[in-house]
Design a protein around this motif. Structure first.
Motif, PDB file in Angstrom:
ATOM      1  N   ARG A   1       9.761  14.661  94.745  1.00  0.00           N
ATOM      2  CA  ARG A   1       9.876  13.596  93.734  1.00  0.00           C
ATOM      3  C   ARG A   1       8.546  13.333  93.027  1.00  0.00           C
ATOM      4  NH1 ARG A   1      13.901   8.966  96.274  1.00  0.00           N
ATOM      5  NH2 ARG A   1      15.681  10.346  96.600  1.00  0.00           N
ATOM      6  N   SER A   2       7.455  13.418  93.728  1.00  0.00           N
ATOM      7  CA  SER A   2       6.169  13.096  93.141  1.00  0.00           C
ATOM      8  C   SER A   2       5.575  14.273  92.377  1.00  0.00           C
ATOM      9  CB  SER A   2       5.166  12.737  94.235  1.00  0.00           C
ATOM     10  OG  SER A   2       4.950  13.868  95.050  1.00  0.00           O
TER      11      SER A   2
ATOM     12  N   GLN B   1      12.467  20.067 104.656  1.00  0.00           N
ATOM     13  CA  GLN B   1      11.285  19.708 103.875  1.00  0.00           C
ATOM     14  C   GLN B   1      11.300  18.214 103.549  1.00  0.00           C
ATOM     15  OE1 GLN B   1      11.713  22.336 100.588  1.00  0.00           O
ATOM     16  NE2 GLN B   1      10.404  23.913 101.497  1.00  0.00           N
ATOM     17  N   ASP B   2      10.162  17.711 103.234  1.00  0.00           N
ATOM     18  CA  ASP B   2      10.054  16.293 102.910  1.00  0.00           C
ATOM     19  C   ASP B   2      10.525  16.039 101.476  1.00  0.00           C
ATOM     20  OD1 ASP B   2       9.420  13.690 102.720  1.00  0.00           O
ATOM     21  OD2 ASP B   2       7.310  13.915 103.217  1.00  0.00           O
ATOM     22  N   PRO B   3      11.578  15.238 101.293  1.00  0.00           N
ATOM     23  CA  PRO B   3      12.122  15.005  99.940  1.00  0.00           C
ATOM     24  C   PRO B   3      11.129  14.244  99.062  1.00  0.00           C
ATOM     25  CG  PRO B   3      13.183  13.569 101.542  1.00  0.00           C
ATOM     26  CD  PRO B   3      12.322  14.537 102.329  1.00  0.00           C
TER      27      PRO B   3
END
Ligand SMILES: [Zn+2]
Length: 69
Positions: A68-69, A62-64
């Motif tokens: 975070r956002s 998955q996109d880290p």
């Protein structure tokens, strides 16, 4: 008189091997049933195991930045 048509024991069933699609003897004689042999049994299990390993790998891909956002 005994009729030869009435066999006391059923003949071994032949099923399709899930690994190679060939004829497989589905009987107590075949410990690898429904596979036709040891090779097909281990081959199918290997494919199944690699599929299991592919699951956690896909989850960790998955996109880290999204978290975070
Ligand atoms: Zn087979």
């Amino acid at each position: 008189m005994t009729s030869p048509d009435t066999a006391p024991e059923l003949p071994a069933r032949t099923v399709r091997c899930p690994a190679c699609g060939g004829p497989s003897l589905y009987a107590a004689d075949n410990p690898h049933r429904p596979f036709c042999g040891q090779r097909c049994k281990s081959m199918d299990f290997g494919a199944w195991a690699s599929e299991q390993f592919a699951v956690p790998e896909a989850l960790s891909n998955q996109d880290p930045n999204f978290e975070r956002s």
